[in-house]
Design a protein around this motif. Sequence first.
Motif, short mmCIF file in Angstrom:
data_model
loop_
_atom_site.label_atom_id
_atom_site.label_comp_id
_atom_site.label_asym_id
_atom_site.label_seq_id
_atom_site.Cartn_x
_atom_site.Cartn_y
_atom_site.Cartn_z
N GLY A 142 0.82 -1.22 0.00
CA GLY A 142 0.00 0.00 0.00
C GLY A 142 0.85 1.26 0.00
O GLY A 142 0.52 2.25 -0.65
N ARG A 143 1.95 1.20 0.73
CA ARG A 143 2.86 2.34 0.79
C ARG A 143 3.53 2.56 -0.56
O ARG A 143 3.68 3.70 -1.01
N VAL A 144 3.91 1.47 -1.22
CA VAL A 144 4.55 1.56 -2.54
C VAL A 144 3.55 2.12 -3.55
O VAL A 144 3.88 3.03 -4.31
N ALA A 145 2.32 1.59 -3.54
CA ALA A 145 1.29 2.04 -4.48
C ALA A 145 1.01 3.53 -4.29
O ALA A 145 0.87 4.28 -5.27
N ALA A 146 0.95 3.98 -3.04
CA ALA A 146 0.70 5.41 -2.78
C ALA A 146 1.84 6.27 -3.33
O ALA A 146 1.60 7.33 -3.92
N ALA A 147 3.08 5.81 -3.16
CA ALA A 147 4.23 6.55 -3.66
C ALA A 147 4.22 6.61 -5.19
O ALA A 147 4.53 7.65 -5.79
N VAL A 148 3.83 5.50 -5.83
CA VAL A 148 3.77 5.46 -7.30
C VAL A 148 2.68 6.41 -7.80
O VAL A 148 2.91 7.20 -8.72
N LYS A 149 1.49 6.37 -7.17
CA LYS A 149 0.38 7.26 -7.59
C LYS A 149 0.80 8.72 -7.46
O LYS A 149 0.53 9.54 -8.34
N LYS A 150 1.44 9.04 -6.34
CA LYS A 150 1.87 10.41 -6.09
C LYS A 150 2.87 10.85 -7.16
O LYS A 150 2.76 11.96 -7.71
N ARG A 151 3.81 9.99 -7.49
CA ARG A 151 4.83 10.31 -8.49
C ARG A 151 4.23 10.47 -9.89
O ARG A 151 4.57 11.37 -10.63
N LEU A 152 3.28 9.57 -10.24
CA LEU A 152 2.64 9.64 -11.56
C LEU A 152 1.74 10.88 -11.66
O LEU A 152 1.66 11.49 -12.72
#
Length: 155
Positions: A142-152
Amino acid sequence: MTTLKSKLQDDLTAAIKDRDELRSATLRMTLAAISKEEVAGKSARELSDDEVQKVITREAKKRREAADAFADGGRAESAERERAEGEILSGYLPAQLTDEELDALVGEAVAEAQAGGAEGPRAMGAVMKIVNPKVQGRAEGGRVAAAVKKRLAAG
């Protein structure tokens, strides 16, 4: 027997001898989860260290979620015990990535995915495929997915 599983069993023996109820109960639950995983499926097998680590990660996540649920329900004592059990389990897991380290890995994965033609929010799947093997066991999904969404979203 895998080295991580034998370490858990050795630590359980030591905790029982020291009359450390919290540690021994936590290690017993974790070893039971490992045993359950070993006999799941068509035939019994011994888990590798990576598979044992995944079981420990899953158990630690259960403790965090239970602690949050107990805290929300006004049961501070139960929440504290769950947190303490989670702390014991975290000692058997690799160190978690800091937010800065995770952001750097996600940035590299986004650049790699964009070089491969993935663009915008639809690139999420491609980026996750690249970044997940790099962070495996060191950051929660979940933490990784949130970081990816934020970056995209930032572009």
